[in-house]
Design a protein around this motif. Structure first.
Motif, short mmCIF file in Angstrom:
data_model
loop_
_atom_site.label_atom_id
_atom_site.label_comp_id
_atom_site.label_asym_id
_atom_site.label_seq_id
_atom_site.Cartn_x
_atom_site.Cartn_y
_atom_site.Cartn_z
N UNK A 46 -9.02 -11.66 8.66
CA UNK A 46 -8.29 -10.48 9.12
C UNK A 46 -8.08 -9.48 8.01
N UNK A 47 -8.52 -9.81 6.79
CA UNK A 47 -8.38 -8.92 5.65
C UNK A 47 -9.74 -8.70 5.02
N UNK A 48 -10.05 -7.44 4.72
CA UNK A 48 -11.34 -7.11 4.11
C UNK A 48 -11.45 -7.72 2.72
N UNK A 49 -12.61 -8.25 2.42
CA UNK A 49 -12.92 -8.76 1.09
C UNK A 49 -14.07 -7.93 0.54
N UNK A 50 -13.90 -7.39 -0.65
CA UNK A 50 -14.93 -6.54 -1.25
C UNK A 50 -16.24 -7.33 -1.39
N UNK A 51 -17.34 -6.60 -1.24
CA UNK A 51 -18.64 -7.27 -1.26
C UNK A 51 -18.92 -7.89 -2.63
N UNK A 52 -18.47 -7.26 -3.70
CA UNK A 52 -18.72 -7.85 -5.02
C UNK A 52 -17.97 -9.18 -5.16
N UNK A 53 -16.83 -9.32 -4.46
CA UNK A 53 -16.11 -10.59 -4.48
C UNK A 53 -16.83 -11.63 -3.63
N UNK A 54 -17.46 -11.19 -2.53
CA UNK A 54 -18.27 -12.11 -1.72
C UNK A 54 -19.46 -12.62 -2.53
N UNK A 55 -20.11 -11.72 -3.25
CA UNK A 55 -21.24 -12.14 -4.10
C UNK A 55 -20.78 -13.16 -5.14
N UNK A 56 -19.62 -12.90 -5.73
CA UNK A 56 -19.07 -13.82 -6.73
C UNK A 56 -18.73 -15.17 -6.11
N UNK A 57 -18.21 -15.15 -4.89
CA UNK A 57 -17.88 -16.39 -4.20
C UNK A 57 -19.13 -17.21 -3.91
N UNK A 58 -20.20 -16.55 -3.53
CA UNK A 58 -21.47 -17.26 -3.33
C UNK A 58 -21.91 -17.97 -4.61
N UNK A 59 -21.76 -17.28 -5.75
CA UNK A 59 -22.13 -17.90 -7.03
C UNK A 59 -21.22 -19.07 -7.37
N UNK A 60 -19.92 -18.95 -7.07
CA UNK A 60 -19.00 -20.05 -7.35
C UNK A 60 -19.39 -21.30 -6.55
N UNK A 61 -19.69 -21.11 -5.27
CA UNK A 61 -20.07 -22.27 -4.44
C UNK A 61 -21.33 -22.92 -4.98
N UNK A 62 -22.32 -22.10 -5.33
CA UNK A 62 -23.58 -22.65 -5.87
C UNK A 62 -23.35 -23.36 -7.20
N UNK A 63 -22.70 -22.70 -8.13
CA UNK A 63 -22.59 -23.22 -9.50
C UNK A 63 -21.61 -24.38 -9.63
N UNK A 64 -20.51 -24.36 -8.84
CA UNK A 64 -19.52 -25.42 -8.96
C UNK A 64 -19.83 -26.65 -8.11
N UNK A 65 -20.37 -26.43 -6.91
CA UNK A 65 -20.56 -27.54 -5.99
C UNK A 65 -21.99 -28.09 -5.98
N UNK A 66 -22.95 -27.26 -6.35
CA UNK A 66 -24.36 -27.69 -6.33
C UNK A 66 -25.07 -27.27 -7.62
#
Length: 375
Positions: A46-66
């Motif tokens: 329900x709250x907008x998340x900036x696209x650069x934060x989405x890109x960063x979140x994708x990297x966090x999932x990849x680098x931390x979990x896999x």
């Protein structure tokens, strides 16, 4: 069933600001391809998340979990925004994120939108003023389609976009546009000459030297039609079968495959599923419309794009509507903007009574949740 983000990714470490944003964000599902090389995370918030934060979140999932796995993580976000948002206020707040995303996709599209002027004559009607140039005219349909993906599909805003071309006033803008085009051409040439030295960055072809008629995906160009024996493409009726279950195109008996088993651009395939949503957009020619259908077989969902003459649109939409069960044959195509597979060049659509042998089985693997697999 939706789950809170940190229920699905309990060990993921993010900044405090991101943690607060994600506290109100739900994970609708997480889907991996059979080879475990691609992971898609569907978020609803329900709250907008900036696209650069989405890109960063994708990297966090990849680098931390896999960290040891060759894996591409793609987050697909959908927002249910409060009534305080209008298309105009959303553009004001979210334009930087839209530009961030376009810059990754194509410098040409990014530059067109960056230099565009936007006006709202009503709350849901936006005029997109572009400089009258070959580049703008050849790429405007692509830019408008991207804006619809963001405004309508991602943010749930009802909006009509009207492109308007106006004479160039500022020479510095033209010079900047020419510089961007020249730089992109150089990058393309460098990749062609040294393909091993470059990553799989998404690159657009250079702008055409002469104006070209915009050809929609799944429709042959005039040159292609001219090369065919017998001259231009023949016009076909909506249905080309005596089977009463066929609602579009021709009959077919191909075995349907599960949507989550689709591996890249596999060519022509058949799928079956339940219609989740239907949207229509008229093409600039004014003679045809594109029907955009979201279909699920409960293993995953996919977008289907169907081109229809406007005079046949009513008949088509009477059969293809939310909740209908359909079997569809078409060609898999990769949408480079949102990294999603679509089904286009539709050969046939048939009605089904129900889906068989399809169900939901929750599973948990490698610290993340995949919401459904086929029985």
């Amino acid at each position: 069933m939706e789950k809170n983000f940190f229920e699905v990714f309990p060990v993921l470490k993010v900044s405090k600001q991101m943690e607060q944003l994600l506290a109100d964000t739900q994970v609708q599902r997480v889907v991996s391809n059979p080879a475990r090389t691609r992971l898609r995370v569907y978020l609803h918030g329900t709250r907008l998340i900036r696209k650069k934060d989405i890109f960063q979140l994708e990297n966090h999932i990849k680098n931390q979990l896999f960290p040891q796995q060759e894996l591409t993580v793609k987050i697909v976000e959908r927002y249910q925004l409060s009534g305080q948002y209008t298309p105009e206020t959303l553009i004001d707040l979210y334009k930087d994120s839209m530009l961030e995303e376009m810059k990754v996709y194509s410098l040409l599209i990014y530059n067109l939108f960056r230099c565009a002027r936007i006006e709202f004559d009503t709350q849901n009607h936006m005029k997109l003023y572009l400089e009258d140039s070959i580049v703008a005219k050849s790429r405007v349909d692509e830019l408008v389609e991207i804006l619809y993906k963001v405004m309508r599909d991602r943010c749930g805003m009802e909006l009509t976009i009207e492109p308007v071309f106006e004479p160039r006033k500022d020479r510095s803008r033209k010079e900047e546009s020419d510089r961007q085009i020249t730089n992109e051409i150089h990058r393309i040439l460098a990749r062609v000459q040294n393909p091993a030295d470059h990553s799989e960055a998404q690159v657009e072809p250079a702008a055409p030297a002469q104006p070209a008629k915009q050809v929609s995906a799944g429709e042959p160009s005039a040159q292609t039609a001219a090369r065919r024996p017998g001259g231009p493409r023949r016009e076909y009726p909506l249905r080309r079968s005596d089977n009463p279950d066929v609602v579009y195109g021709r009959d077919f008996e191909d075995e349907a495959i599960a949507i989550d088993q689709i591996e890249g651009e596999m060519g022509e395939i058949a799928i079956r599923g339940k219609v989740l949503s239907v949207d229509t957009r008229e093409l600039r020619s004014g003679e045809k419309s594109i029907v955009i259908v979201t279909l699920t077989d409960f293993t995953d969902s996919i977008v289907i794009k169907i081109f229809s003459k406007n005079e046949q649109l009513g008949e088509l939409l009477s059969e293809i509507k939310k909740g209908a069960f359909l079997k569809i044959k078409g060609v898999t195509a990769f949408d480079r903007f949102d990294s999603e597979l679509t089904l286009s060049s539709i050969a046939g659509i048939k009605k089904l009574r129900t889906l068989r042998n399809t169900g939901w089985i929750p599973v948990r693997k490698s610290g993340w949740s995949c919401t459904a697999i086929q029985k």
